[in-house]
Design a protein around this motif. Sequence first.
Motif, mmCIF file in Angstrom:
data_model
loop_
_atom_site.group_PDB
_atom_site.id
_atom_site.type_symbol
_atom_site.label_atom_id
_atom_site.label_comp_id
_atom_site.label_asym_id
_atom_site.label_seq_id
_atom_site.Cartn_x
_atom_site.Cartn_y
_atom_site.Cartn_z
ATOM 1 N N UNK A 4 0.863 -1.230 0.071
ATOM 2 C CA UNK A 4 -0.174 0.010 -0.053
ATOM 3 C C UNK A 4 0.777 1.308 -0.068
ATOM 4 N N UNK A 5 1.843 1.278 0.931
ATOM 5 C CA UNK A 5 2.737 2.463 0.901
ATOM 6 C C UNK A 5 3.429 2.726 -0.454
ATOM 7 N N UNK A 6 3.993 1.552 -0.894
ATOM 8 C CA UNK A 6 4.700 1.577 -2.272
ATOM 9 C C UNK A 6 3.742 2.132 -3.289
ATOM 10 N N UNK A 7 2.583 1.812 -3.272
ATOM 11 C CA UNK A 7 1.418 2.121 -4.232
ATOM 12 C C UNK A 7 1.340 3.686 -4.117
ATOM 13 N N UNK A 8 0.983 4.129 -3.016
ATOM 14 C CA UNK A 8 0.745 5.694 -2.654
ATOM 15 C C UNK A 8 2.006 6.400 -3.396
ATOM 16 N N UNK A 9 3.172 5.890 -2.690
ATOM 17 C CA UNK A 9 4.394 6.787 -2.974
ATOM 18 C C UNK A 9 4.569 6.712 -4.814
ATOM 19 N N UNK A 63 11.427 13.504 -16.018
ATOM 20 C CA UNK A 63 12.017 12.346 -16.152
ATOM 21 C C UNK A 63 12.551 11.979 -14.672
ATOM 22 N N UNK A 64 12.739 12.761 -13.726
ATOM 23 C CA UNK A 64 13.328 12.459 -12.718
ATOM 24 C C UNK A 64 12.303 11.735 -11.602
ATOM 25 N N UNK A 65 11.049 12.360 -11.658
ATOM 26 C CA UNK A 65 9.631 11.931 -11.350
ATOM 27 C C UNK A 65 9.498 10.446 -11.471
ATOM 28 N N UNK A 66 9.391 10.411 -13.072
ATOM 29 C CA UNK A 66 9.224 8.820 -13.557
ATOM 30 C C UNK A 66 10.086 7.998 -12.944
ATOM 31 N N UNK A 67 11.358 8.479 -13.052
ATOM 32 C CA UNK A 67 12.310 7.509 -12.536
ATOM 33 C C UNK A 67 12.231 7.115 -11.343
ATOM 34 N N UNK A 68 12.093 8.006 -10.387
ATOM 35 C CA UNK A 68 11.923 7.820 -9.147
ATOM 36 C C UNK A 68 10.575 6.640 -8.933
ATOM 37 N N UNK A 69 9.599 6.970 -9.317
ATOM 38 C CA UNK A 69 8.288 6.202 -9.493
ATOM 39 C C UNK A 69 8.524 4.815 -9.754
ATOM 40 N N UNK A 70 9.195 4.617 -10.778
ATOM 41 C CA UNK A 70 9.622 3.326 -11.381
ATOM 42 C C UNK A 70 10.483 2.505 -10.266
ATOM 43 N N UNK A 71 11.445 3.160 -10.014
ATOM 44 C CA UNK A 71 12.628 2.438 -9.289
ATOM 45 C C UNK A 71 12.032 2.218 -7.749
ATOM 46 N N UNK A 72 11.578 3.364 -7.323
ATOM 47 C CA UNK A 72 11.089 3.478 -5.684
ATOM 48 C C UNK A 72 12.534 3.190 -4.888
ATOM 49 N N UNK A 73 13.668 3.576 -5.355
ATOM 50 C CA UNK A 73 14.822 3.338 -4.628
ATOM 51 C C UNK A 73 14.992 4.552 -3.547
ATOM 52 N N UNK A 121 4.579 16.929 -2.469
ATOM 53 C CA UNK A 121 5.885 16.371 -2.550
ATOM 54 C C UNK A 121 6.501 16.396 -1.143
ATOM 55 N N UNK A 122 6.001 17.284 -0.281
ATOM 56 C CA UNK A 122 6.457 17.265 1.349
ATOM 57 C C UNK A 122 6.015 16.088 2.038
ATOM 58 N N UNK A 123 4.757 15.639 1.649
ATOM 59 C CA UNK A 123 3.990 14.626 2.413
ATOM 60 C C UNK A 123 4.661 13.367 1.656
ATOM 61 N N UNK A 124 5.029 13.316 0.492
ATOM 62 C CA UNK A 124 5.815 12.127 0.010
ATOM 63 C C UNK A 124 7.029 11.844 0.492
ATOM 64 N N UNK A 125 7.765 12.924 0.727
ATOM 65 C CA UNK A 125 9.052 12.986 1.326
ATOM 66 C C UNK A 125 8.732 12.431 2.450
ATOM 67 N N UNK A 126 7.982 12.952 3.388
ATOM 68 C CA UNK A 126 7.579 12.246 4.793
ATOM 69 C C UNK A 126 7.330 10.879 4.908
ATOM 70 N N UNK A 127 6.547 10.473 4.091
ATOM 71 C CA UNK A 127 6.007 9.174 3.814
ATOM 72 C C UNK A 127 7.171 8.210 3.397
ATOM 73 N N UNK A 128 8.138 8.598 2.458
ATOM 74 C CA UNK A 128 9.182 7.830 2.193
ATOM 75 C C UNK A 128 9.848 7.645 3.266
ATOM 76 N N UNK A 129 10.454 8.621 4.104
ATOM 77 C CA UNK A 129 11.451 8.622 5.271
ATOM 78 C C UNK A 129 10.611 7.766 6.240
ATOM 79 N N UNK A 130 9.452 7.991 6.651
ATOM 80 C CA UNK A 130 8.852 7.120 7.370
ATOM 81 C C UNK A 130 8.782 5.588 7.206
#
Length: 140
Positions: A4-9, A63-73, A121-130
């Motif tokens: 679920x978290x991965x899908x949201x991110x 391009x950067x957002x798409x790469x991040x969405x694809x890799x989720x690294x 993006x602030x919320x997504x950054x918080x979510x990814x850090x959490x």
Amino acid sequence: MNGREAAVLRGGLAFLAVAHVAVGLWQLLAPHSFFGVLWVNTLPPYNEHLMRDLGSMVLGQAVLMAAAAHALEPRLVSVALAVELTFAVPHLVFHSGHSGQLAAWETLILLGLLGMAVLLPAWLLWLSARVRTARPAPRP
């Protein structure tokens, strides 16, 4: 990271990528049309060169957002969202003090949209850090 978290991110990053593609292509391919938008044309003068450069840069963000969405690294996601906020926060701050000849309701809509461009993006950054800190430590 659970599914679920991965899908949201991934969904949030993909939304940002698609939004950047739409705006960036508009700015790059039809700069005068983009400049004609009510919120943009209140602060002339029009400059085709700068509009096209901005469109190209926004496409780079896509391009950067798409790469991040694809890799989720995790590091790539953090960098992508930091890049997003590096643009979105000053953009909101500028328009907060420079609304041109916009009516009050137009200013509220503009600042609401730009505020969401910071909050997402602030919320997504918080979510990814959490999500990163919730992972168990690897075993030796």
